[in-house]
Design an enzyme around this catalytic site. Structure first.
Site, PDB file in Angstrom:
ATOM      1  N   GLN A   1       0.820  -1.211   0.000  1.00  0.00           N
ATOM      2  CA  GLN A   1       0.000   0.000   0.000  1.00  0.00           C
ATOM      3  C   GLN A   1       0.856   1.263   0.000  1.00  0.00           C
ATOM      4  O   GLN A   1       0.504   2.256  -0.620  1.00  0.00           O
ATOM      5  CB  GLN A   1      -0.977   0.018   1.189  1.00  0.00           C
ATOM      6  CG  GLN A   1      -2.018  -1.079   1.103  1.00  0.00           C
ATOM      7  CD  GLN A   1      -2.663  -1.173  -0.276  1.00  0.00           C
ATOM      8  OE1 GLN A   1      -3.317  -0.253  -0.727  1.00  0.00           O
ATOM      9  NE2 GLN A   1      -2.423  -2.278  -0.978  1.00  0.00           N
TER      10      GLN A   1
ATOM     11  N   HIS B   1       1.705   3.096  -3.254  1.00  0.00           N
ATOM     12  CA  HIS B   1       0.668   3.798  -4.019  1.00  0.00           C
ATOM     13  C   HIS B   1       0.878   5.311  -4.053  1.00  0.00           C
ATOM     14  O   HIS B   1       0.655   5.963  -5.059  1.00  0.00           O
ATOM     15  CB  HIS B   1      -0.715   3.561  -3.395  1.00  0.00           C
ATOM     16  CG  HIS B   1      -1.422   2.367  -3.939  1.00  0.00           C
ATOM     17  ND1 HIS B   1      -1.757   2.249  -5.251  1.00  0.00           N
ATOM     18  CD2 HIS B   1      -1.859   1.226  -3.339  1.00  0.00           C
ATOM     19  CE1 HIS B   1      -2.384   1.087  -5.447  1.00  0.00           C
ATOM     20  NE2 HIS B   1      -2.451   0.445  -4.298  1.00  0.00           N
TER      21      HIS B   1
ATOM     22  N   GLU C   1      -9.365   1.074   5.602  1.00  0.00           N
ATOM     23  CA  GLU C   1      -9.812   0.635   4.274  1.00  0.00           C
ATOM     24  C   GLU C   1      -9.535  -0.859   4.097  1.00  0.00           C
ATOM     25  O   GLU C   1     -10.426  -1.621   3.771  1.00  0.00           O
ATOM     26  CB  GLU C   1      -9.051   1.456   3.222  1.00  0.00           C
ATOM     27  CG  GLU C   1      -9.429   1.126   1.800  1.00  0.00           C
ATOM     28  CD  GLU C   1      -8.489   1.770   0.784  1.00  0.00           C
ATOM     29  OE1 GLU C   1      -7.343   2.129   1.146  1.00  0.00           O
ATOM     30  OE2 GLU C   1      -8.899   1.901  -0.393  1.00  0.00           O
ATOM     31  N   HIS C   2      -8.273  -1.249   4.288  1.00  0.00           N
ATOM     32  CA  HIS C   2      -7.894  -2.671   4.216  1.00  0.00           C
ATOM     33  C   HIS C   2      -7.426  -3.139   5.585  1.00  0.00           C
ATOM     34  O   HIS C   2      -6.585  -2.493   6.203  1.00  0.00           O
ATOM     35  CB  HIS C   2      -6.713  -2.892   3.259  1.00  0.00           C
ATOM     36  CG  HIS C   2      -6.914  -2.387   1.874  1.00  0.00           C
ATOM     37  ND1 HIS C   2      -6.398  -1.183   1.443  1.00  0.00           N
ATOM     38  CD2 HIS C   2      -7.572  -2.919   0.817  1.00  0.00           C
ATOM     39  CE1 HIS C   2      -6.729  -1.003   0.169  1.00  0.00           C
ATOM     40  NE2 HIS C   2      -7.447  -2.036  -0.235  1.00  0.00           N
TER      41      HIS C   2
ATOM     42  N   ASP D   1      -7.107  -6.627  -4.569  1.00  0.00           N
ATOM     43  CA  ASP D   1      -6.987  -5.523  -5.532  1.00  0.00           C
ATOM     44  C   ASP D   1      -7.329  -5.966  -6.940  1.00  0.00           C
ATOM     45  O   ASP D   1      -7.847  -5.195  -7.739  1.00  0.00           O
ATOM     46  CB  ASP D   1      -5.547  -4.992  -5.551  1.00  0.00           C
ATOM     47  CG  ASP D   1      -5.259  -4.091  -4.379  1.00  0.00           C
ATOM     48  OD1 ASP D   1      -6.213  -3.618  -3.757  1.00  0.00           O
ATOM     49  OD2 ASP D   1      -4.064  -3.879  -4.083  1.00  0.00           O
TER      50      ASP D   1
ATOM     51  N   HIS E   1     -53.788  17.006   3.954  1.00  0.00           N
ATOM     52  CA  HIS E   1     -53.451  15.581   3.971  1.00  0.00           C
ATOM     53  C   HIS E   1     -54.652  14.773   4.460  1.00  0.00           C
ATOM     54  O   HIS E   1     -54.993  13.728   3.891  1.00  0.00           O
ATOM     55  CB  HIS E   1     -52.255  15.321   4.900  1.00  0.00           C
ATOM     56  CG  HIS E   1     -50.930  15.692   4.312  1.00  0.00           C
ATOM     57  ND1 HIS E   1     -50.598  16.980   3.959  1.00  0.00           N
ATOM     58  CD2 HIS E   1     -49.839  14.929   4.006  1.00  0.00           C
ATOM     59  CE1 HIS E   1     -49.360  16.990   3.478  1.00  0.00           C
ATOM     60  NE2 HIS E   1     -48.882  15.764   3.492  1.00  0.00           N
TER      61      HIS E   1
END
Lengths: 425, 425
Positions: free
Chosen positions: B251, B254, B319-320, B353, B412
């Site tokens: 990661q 990235h 996230e992961h 991924d 109504h």
């Protein structure tokens, strides 16, 4: 109510209030105040905006019980029946976590869990909206949310309306605080000494509430920012003009910006509805609001066929759609874009506002093209589950590494390869 | 990689890039340009930003076939196998419309339909990301979206990368246009002579793309604006340091803002992973990016028990998440907040991924508390269905009217009463 000749004149897209710079500034200041001075800020803002200095923010169990015990028993029964209907409809939406296993021993799935805590904003002001409490709280409850916090501004005596408290008790709210406006939203998002922060905030409010929700989004989740109410009726000559008119007016009384549109194959119905709207308008307590809404955002559009009518509906993507035609169910099934579809003569729109079970928090402004009514899914989150077996990774790691290298991500390739390095560790 | 002593130092919340005023101004200008001059604007901006004057925007069937036919067959097979896995996982998420009938003859339900048209943004630049095409297009395809439009900026020769085209063909994209940046988003939202507008836009992009997506939100739906990638590994002394390190680095490569955290009960593992990260870093092609990410956003935190570790995870809401402990599946099932959970030694993060099937578009910045991986639900919309029978309305209209009057909404009440007026029509 005008009869229009071109569908180009029909649109539900109206500017969403974005707030003035001054309103924006006020909201930022309030949120900052809540962050810094917490409870003290809540008490100060409540004094300033709601005209009451509270000694405590929380609604006690006794207050709640008292509201419940002294409430009109007949009305209470109605509220309880409505809550059961809403619960039952939302129960159908619940989903289970699922897993699938593969022959190589891997497990893949989705773990579906409730959001931990939710805050529900309930507006104050003259009218109390128990139905809004139900429609926001019950889906969260059904989803399994453990902590459901309600905030609402107190009146000058420091009280919340009985109807709202009774609805909160019936729906199973776990904490109630007397705080409204941007400060109420700030408290839910950031927390104070008294109020623990939540993970998601839902519920309608005025422009300050809307701006505050937008500002805290990201720190917490929020629901959509709803626009004014909309109703579109698709009708042929089997529809009863007085009933169509009454339903169009039921939305028009909400707000001068509310939108009421009739799309019909019957020119005769068009004229009769036009007359009926005028005649019923004069007898409404909220006549001035409804009259302005009908004048500015009301329209009758005559189409040559039901198919053309359905096309017009799909372009409008209305919040509420009523289908009052022959074979109404089949016609309704052709519609692609609408928040809630009321089918046939006996499905007057208020049936869904209060009682039938489906949610009355619906996509407005044409967003039914891609948005849904508030539902149980809005109160859960999913986690992907991936458990690869040794065999699965062994069989596939070279492919995964090749894919990663195609994208230029060498460390990704090496990560999967690391499990099968010859040299071990 | 630093070993930290206090969990207060752990956070995945980082400021989301909001863009400078200048970037904001550029994006507004581009969107306005696209609205006014349509195709001409797209061609002009593409010339200005991508350095190529195109004669047409659309990728033809021949271009697509050629990319497919000339692509490395082995890699193509891998892409096709990955696409099958992703399709299969997302098929499990599909839901049917449902109805229930009541003894009084009413029908209530949810009609679940695909969004009509979706636009997928695919970034250009040096690396091509076929996996991003799959992860955005396949859920839409499985949901039943009929029109899936891909836009991506061309290179100086006016081409899109073969890998992206091949992935688009495999995934079943229905139209592809060579246009990127804010102008690509503008085209999808507003439409031009060549490109029909869509209802929802998904896919990652640079700051201009993100700002443009935010600006068109409301006219169309958008997916989340993702933050930098995150991985948290929860491990005990059964984990292999070199593998943990390799996954943390996968990661880190990235983005310099990517976040890699190890939470472990084993002090020994902590030190070994620290060494391994350092040693593997020096051998990475993207060393400088990964090194900066590890230095600024990497951390190892030693906990006294797995339970404490799980609590730390839930606060981070990564996230992961990788769980590499004894009885890893049971540990993973205790976790409440995580986008994707990779269980056991053979579930290295890149497995998800590219290949296993679950989506790699995941909630970042701690939003896994309330958000989910991209999934089929993101490409459908629900409409509530309400068909009350005459008996149902007759039995309940007085209650509905009473509820409406409790809220002060007389029109109504009259709408439901209008069906049973004595005087008829």
């Amino acid at each position: 109510m005008k009869i229009i000749k071109s569908k180009q004149a029909l649109s539900l897209k109206r500017t969403v209030e974005s707030g003035t710079d001054e309103q924006q500034r006020v909201v930022e200041e309030i949120l900052q105040g809540v962050k810094e001075r917490k409870d003290e800020a809540l008490l100060d803002y409540t004094e300033r905006f709601d005209g009451v200095r509270l000694s405590r923010l929380i609604v006690t169990g006794e207050e709640l019980d008292q509201a419940y015990d002294t409430f009109d028993p007949e009305l209470r029964d109605i509220l309880e029946e409505a809550a059961r209907n809403i619960t039952s409809f939302h129960e159908e939406q619940k989903r289970q976590s699922w897993f699938k296993t593969t022959p190589d021993g891997s497990v893949l799935g989705q773990k579906i869990q409730p959001i931990e805590s939710v805050g529900v904003y309930v507006p104050g002001g003259t009218a109390a909206y128990p139905s809004s409490v139900f429609m926001n709280v019950i889906p969260a409850k059904v989803a399994g949310v453990k902590r459901i916090v309600m905030v609402s501004p107190p009146n000058e005596n420091g009280d919340l309306p009985d109807g709202v408290l009774v609805a909160a008790k019936i729906a199973g709210v776990t904490e109630i605080y007397k705080v409204g406006g941007a400060q109420g939203i700030g408290a839910l998002a950031y927390g104070t000494e008294t109020i623990e922060p939540v993970d998601k905030i839902t519920g309608p409010g005025n422009i300050y509430v809307a701006l505050a929700k937008r500002a805290v989004y990201g720190d917490v989740d929020i629901d959509m920012i709803a626009g004014p109410s909309e109703i579109v009726v698709l009708a042929d000559d089997t529809a009863v003009a007085s009933e169509v008119a009454a339903d169009l007016l039921s939305q028009a009384e909400h707000d001068t910006r509310a939108c009421s549109i009739l799309v019909t194959t019957s020119e005769k119905l068009a004229f009769r509805v036009q007359e009926e709207v005028e005649s019923q308008l004069t007898r409404l307590p909220r006549e001035s609001i409804a009259r302005k809404a009908i004048r500015d955002h009301g329209a009758i559009y005559v189409v040559t066929s039901i198919e053309e009518g359905v096309d017009v509906i799909d372009e409008l993507a209305p919040e509420h759609l009523e289908v009052m035609t022959e074979d109404a169910f089949s016609v309704a099934m052709k519609v692609r874009n609408a928040g809630a579809i009321f089918i046939g003569r006996y499905s007057s729109e208020p049936v869904g506002d209060y009682f039938a079970g489906p949610n009355h928090v619906l996509p407005t402004n044409g967003t039914a093209r891609f948005s849904s009514p508030l539902n149980v899914d809005d109160f859960v989150k999913k986690s992907s589950i991936i458990q690869y077996s040794e065999k699965a990774l062994k069989d596939h790691y070279q492919k995964i590494a090749a894919f990663a290298r195609l994208e230029g991500l060498e460390a990704h390739a090496r990560a999967v390869e690391s499990r099968f390095r010859e040299d071990g560790e």
